[in-house]
Design an enzyme around this catalytic site. Structure first.
Site, mmCIF file in Angstrom:
data_model
loop_
_atom_site.group_PDB
_atom_site.id
_atom_site.type_symbol
_atom_site.label_atom_id
_atom_site.label_comp_id
_atom_site.label_asym_id
_atom_site.label_seq_id
_atom_site.Cartn_x
_atom_site.Cartn_y
_atom_site.Cartn_z
ATOM 1 N N GLU A 10 0.768 -1.129 -0.131
ATOM 2 C CA GLU A 10 -0.032 0.247 0.084
ATOM 3 C C GLU A 10 0.670 1.499 0.205
ATOM 4 O O GLU A 10 0.143 2.264 -0.346
ATOM 5 C CB GLU A 10 -1.011 -0.331 0.956
ATOM 6 C CG GLU A 10 -2.126 -1.216 1.236
ATOM 7 C CD GLU A 10 -1.563 -2.377 0.842
ATOM 8 O OE1 GLU A 10 -0.259 -2.384 1.564
ATOM 9 O OE2 GLU A 10 -2.944 -3.449 1.006
ATOM 10 N N TYR A 15 -3.479 1.180 6.619
ATOM 11 C CA TYR A 15 -2.527 1.601 6.752
ATOM 12 C C TYR A 15 -0.440 0.996 6.649
ATOM 13 O O TYR A 15 -0.001 2.479 7.217
ATOM 14 C CB TYR A 15 -2.256 1.588 8.808
ATOM 15 C CG TYR A 15 -3.568 1.808 9.309
ATOM 16 C CD1 TYR A 15 -4.447 2.383 9.304
ATOM 17 C CD2 TYR A 15 -4.300 0.290 8.943
ATOM 18 C CE1 TYR A 15 -6.196 3.285 10.474
ATOM 19 C CE2 TYR A 15 -5.740 0.247 9.714
ATOM 20 C CZ TYR A 15 -6.847 1.969 10.080
ATOM 21 O OH TYR A 15 -7.756 1.865 10.195
ATOM 22 N N HIS A 49 -11.509 -6.319 8.101
ATOM 23 C CA HIS A 49 -11.984 -5.928 6.613
ATOM 24 C C HIS A 49 -13.031 -5.376 7.130
ATOM 25 O O HIS A 49 -13.996 -5.179 6.584
ATOM 26 C CB HIS A 49 -12.544 -7.297 6.660
ATOM 27 C CG HIS A 49 -11.259 -7.874 6.100
ATOM 28 N ND1 HIS A 49 -10.380 -8.290 7.017
ATOM 29 C CD2 HIS A 49 -10.856 -8.554 4.834
ATOM 30 C CE1 HIS A 49 -8.968 -9.108 5.909
ATOM 31 N NE2 HIS A 49 -9.848 -9.206 4.810
HETATM 32 C C1 LIG Z 1 -1.483 -5.074 4.198
HETATM 33 C C2 LIG Z 1 -2.273 -6.101 3.566
HETATM 34 N N1 LIG Z 1 -2.330 -5.856 2.474
HETATM 35 C C3 LIG Z 1 -4.073 -6.504 1.303
HETATM 36 C C4 LIG Z 1 -4.071 -7.767 2.010
HETATM 37 C C5 LIG Z 1 -5.460 -8.330 1.846
HETATM 38 N N2 LIG Z 1 -5.303 -9.848 1.467
HETATM 39 C C6 LIG Z 1 -4.874 -10.943 1.799
HETATM 40 S S1 LIG Z 1 -4.143 -11.706 1.117
HETATM 41 C C7 LIG Z 1 -3.675 -11.397 0.386
HETATM 42 C C8 LIG Z 1 -3.049 -12.067 -1.216
HETATM 43 C C9 LIG Z 1 -1.504 -12.228 -0.207
HETATM 44 O O1 LIG Z 1 -0.906 -12.683 -1.241
HETATM 45 P P1 LIG Z 1 -0.030 -14.048 -0.171
HETATM 46 O O2 LIG Z 1 1.311 -13.306 0.552
HETATM 47 O O3 LIG Z 1 1.255 -14.318 -1.717
HETATM 48 O O4 LIG Z 1 -0.198 -14.655 0.417
HETATM 49 P P2 LIG Z 1 -0.990 -16.316 0.295
HETATM 50 O O5 LIG Z 1 -2.190 -15.915 0.350
HETATM 51 O O6 LIG Z 1 -0.989 -16.280 -1.479
HETATM 52 O O7 LIG Z 1 -0.908 -17.794 1.291
HETATM 53 C C10 LIG Z 1 -3.700 -9.863 -0.512
HETATM 54 C C11 LIG Z 1 -3.939 -8.908 -0.677
HETATM 55 C C12 LIG Z 1 -4.116 -8.052 3.199
HETATM 56 N N3 LIG Z 1 -4.001 -8.855 3.909
HETATM 57 N N4 LIG Z 1 -3.158 -7.133 3.761
#
Ligand SMILES: Cc1ncc(C[n+]2csc(CCOP(=O)(O)OP(=O)(O)O)c2C)c(N)n1
Ligand SMILES: [Mg+2]
Lengths: 382, 330
Positions: free
Chosen positions: B66, B94, B135
């Site tokens: 972000e 944040y 959320h």
């Molecule tokens: C700071 C933040 N931004 C956005 C999200 C929304 N979000 C949840 S999981 C995700 C993808 C995460 O991908 P990865 O790090 O590859 O982990 P995976 O879910 O594939 O295990 C996102 C964008 C979040 N949880 N936290």
């Protein structure tokens, strides 16, 4: 640190054919025998079934959300078994298998995703295997893991030479997380303080709908090296590679040789979560390729080649069914959380605003109670 | 006044989609950036189909960071672009807080007016969707407290369609708070003309006894409360804030001058909130019209609780009516 060709012991077909990169880790496999291999298999199979049950329960309205672990059991179970009891684990939110190996009651994951709690298990209770809370803010906990390792250093629990004392911290995150500043800062801080950290990346190739190529143009294991954190890439669907490589680097971390970064190549076979719709973005050929590299089938083939027979696999399948039935049973018996949970533990010490609002809600709720006992309470506000 | 044929019944998510499509079509400098906004169309499908239509250069799936999204949007704005950033959920803004508050909000001032910062940050916010931690939050007060930012929040599909375009057209940074629980209910959208300027508040129901003020998803709760109050013989006027910074006090003060009673409601925690600010201003400017103290109804001053408890945390029509009763008792 070599210019690491991928470490793998078991081929996708379950043959024991170590890659050149695996050589330096081979001795760590001497720590485990067939009993452990059977345990790895059992845990992977049980978690696969648990995950399926989670999906079912979510579909039936028992949870708002389910986070599937399908496909990542090899990376998780191998690395989890490499940790010693005194080590600490900082997971993200998909590490159900790690939690199971470390001894948490995984019903707590159901409770978390059901919306009964923000936590679910007490990481300070030794029976939970030093498995810290799930962290939903991507990458955040990589710094907590680093700070925790700093604490272990200060407490003199690193590099004493006593295998019962020396401790390390194992942190899990995903490929998407590597883009967060926090993860880069974790590399910086851990390298700077030479903390006993092992950072375990499960590169499952997707961050929701975004392919890993958006996060990095080079293999991700290279990311940490510029920060001074040595690294290695493994076949994350080979539970043996995951075990041996994590065991070696945790040993080194405990001995005071500083942090290490492991990139485990794996695949998110299911949706990101139950809310996701992979049909909008998924690559069928890639999906099929990775399904053919399944970590559980791979170990099954290897175990069969060692002489394991149908009876064992049938027994594990039955155990997994029982496990899922127990989770289902206990999920259906869950009761709603007490409303005190809104106010309790916001602070460790009494806080006048929270106290007042908690009391207000009690009175407010009572004002709707029309039972005779409650008739003296009017809908009032002090 | 529009005719029947210009009205379309759309859910807010689709109205936003239409507004974004129009903005992309109108100005080649507009681009969308965020996590999962491309082929997936965003986790709420607000950007569905837009990458297919405008290409990967205009609708960008960014790396997962972000601070990176907002920081690079600032650079793009300095270069003459008009980035529209999507933050996936309220609680994930944040990591971008420093870029928003120390840079985005202040750069115009630091630059002595030599350039402007036409960046929009879209934030799905608020509760009522039963989701896990981070959320369902309402973080608007942090940003309302920051000089240099404009904050708006539509409560209807029609406002969403127009306000997103007006926000993109603004030369200032606009934090665009989308009440995510309102993404799905349908409402009429008039494609011929905007209902009100971006920063105007608006009376959405007239009444004579009590004024209710709120924004975003709270507006529908206030309208529900007003309906119930009507049945009990209390005539309620409802003001939709629409803009949280600046606040358009005209309609609010006019209303309270008429009714003498006001209740300000919000999902966010009450301590040092948008509701606090409005309450203070009404007390200052309408003191002699008030028949009762200015009352606030807010989320508790606790973290947003686990989803199973959210209905106790979030002010509903009953909580609003409880305050209406108290105001009427004076
Ligand atoms: C700071 C933040 N931004 C956005 C999200 C929304 N979000 C949840 S999981 C995700 C993808 C995460 O991908 P990865 O790090 O590859 O982990 P995976 O879910 O594939 O295990 C996102 C964008 C979040 N949880 N936290
Ligand atoms: Mg991933």
């Amino acid at each position: 640190m070599t210019d690491s060709p991928t470490v793998r012991f078991l081929t996708a077909g379950g043959a024991f054919e170590p890659t050149p990169g695996a050589e330096e880790y081979a001795s760590y496999l001497e720590r485990i025998g067939e009993t452990e291999l059977r345990r790895f298999y059992r845990d992977m199979a049980v978690v696969r079934r648990f995950d399926q049950e989670g999906t079912n329960l979510q579909r039936q309205g028992q949870m708002a959300l389910w986070v599937p672990s399908h496909g990542q059991e090899g990376a998780q179970v191998g690395s989890a078994y490499a940790a010693r009891p005194q080590d600490h684990i900082f997971p993200s939110y998909r590490e159900h298998a790690v939690g199971l190996v470390r001894g948490i009651d995984v019903l707590a994951i159901v409770e978390l995703l059901r919306g009964n709690t923000h936590g679910g298990w007490d990481p300070t209770d030794p029976s939970n295997g030093n498995f810290h809370g799930y962290c939903l803010v991507i990458g955040s906990h990589s710094l907590h893991a680093t700070g925790y390792a700093m604490g272990l250093q200060r407490d003199g629990l690193v590099g004493t030479g006593d295998p019962e004392v020396d401790s390390a911290v194992l942190a899990y995150f995903g490929d998407g997380a590597t883009s967060q500043g926090d993860v880069s800062e974790a590399f910086v801080f851990s390298a700077s303080s030479q903390t006993p950290n092992v950072f375990f990346l499960q590169n499952n190739h997707w961050a929701i709908s975004v392919p890993v190529t958006v996060q990095s143009r080079t293999p991700l294991y290279l990311r940490s090296r510029g920060f001074g954190v040595p690294s290695v890439q493994i076949d994350g669907n080979d539970v043996l590679a995951s075990y041996a490589v994590t065991a070696k680097h945790l040993d080194e971390a405990r001995a005071g040789h500083g942090p290490q970064f492991i990139e485990a190549l794996t695949y998110r076979v299911g949706a990101h979560t139950s809310s996701d719709d992979p049909t909008k973005y998924a690559d069928q050929a890639q999906h099929d390729l990775w399904v053919s590299r399944d970590p559980i089938i791979r170990l099954e083939k290897y175990l069969r080649s060692l002489g394991e027979g149908d009876a064992f696999f049938a027994e594990v399948a039955a155990e997994a069914e029982d496990f899922a039935a127990d989770i289902r049973h206990r999920t259906l018996a869950l009761t709603p959380p007490d409303k005190a949970l809104i106010f309790d533990n916001v602070y460790s010490e009494p806080h006048p605003v929270v106290t007042e609002q908690k009391q207000w809600l009690e009175r407010y709720e009572a004002s709707f109670d029309t039972s005779p006992e409650a008739s003296s309470v009017t809908k009032e506000q002090a | 006044m529009s005719t029947e044929t210009t009205l379309d019944e759309l859910p807010m998510a689709k109205a936003l989609n239409a507004g974004l499509r129009q903005a992309l079509a109108d100005d080649p400098k507009v681009l969308l950036m965020g996590e999962d906004i491309g082929p997936l169309g965003g986790v709420f499908r607000v950007t569905e189909g837009l990458q297919a239509e405008f290409g990967k250069e205009r609708v960008v799936d960014t790396p997962l960071a972000e601070s990176g999204i907002i920081g690079t949007a600032i650079g793009l704005a300095l270069r003459g672009y008009r980035p529209v950033c999507e933050i996936q959920f309220d609680g994930f803004i944040y990591p971008g807080f420093d870029q928003i508050t120390s840079q985005l909000a202040k750069l115009t001032n630091r630059g002595g007016g030599a350039f402007s910062m036409p960046v929009v940050i879209r934030v799905p916010y608020g509760g009522h969707i039963g989701a896990v931690e981070h959320h369902q939050e309402s973080p608007e007060a942090y940003f309302a407290h920051t000089p240099g930012l404009r904050l708006v929040s539509p409560s209807t599909p029609n406002d969403a369609y127009w306000m997103i375009q007006e926000a993109i057209a603004s030369n200032d940074p606009v934090m665009f708070f989308e009440p995510k629980s309102r993404y799905w209910p349908k409402g009429p959208v008039d494609f011929t003309a905007s209902a009100a300027p971006l920063h105007a508040s608006r009376i959405v129901r007239t009444g004579t006894d009590v004024t209710l003020v709120g924004h975003g998803a709270m507006v529908s709760v206030l309208l529900q409360a007003a309906e119930v109050a009507q049945g009990e013989g209390v005539s309620v006027e409802v003001v939709d804030l629409r803009s949280l910074s600046p606040v358009d006090y005209g309609p609010i003060l006019d209303s309270v001058t008429k009714t003498g009673r006001i209740v300000v409601a919000q999902e966010a925690s009450g301590f040092v909130s948008v509701g606090s600010e409005i309450a203070a201003t009404v007390a200052e400017r309408a003191f002699y019209s008030l028949e009762a103290p200015v009352l606030r109804v807010s989320g508790f001053d606790t973290p947003f609780p686990p989803a199973k408890l959210e209905t106790l945390f979030l002010p509903d029509a009953d909580r609003v009516l409880e305050a209406v009763d108290r105001a009427m008792a004076y």
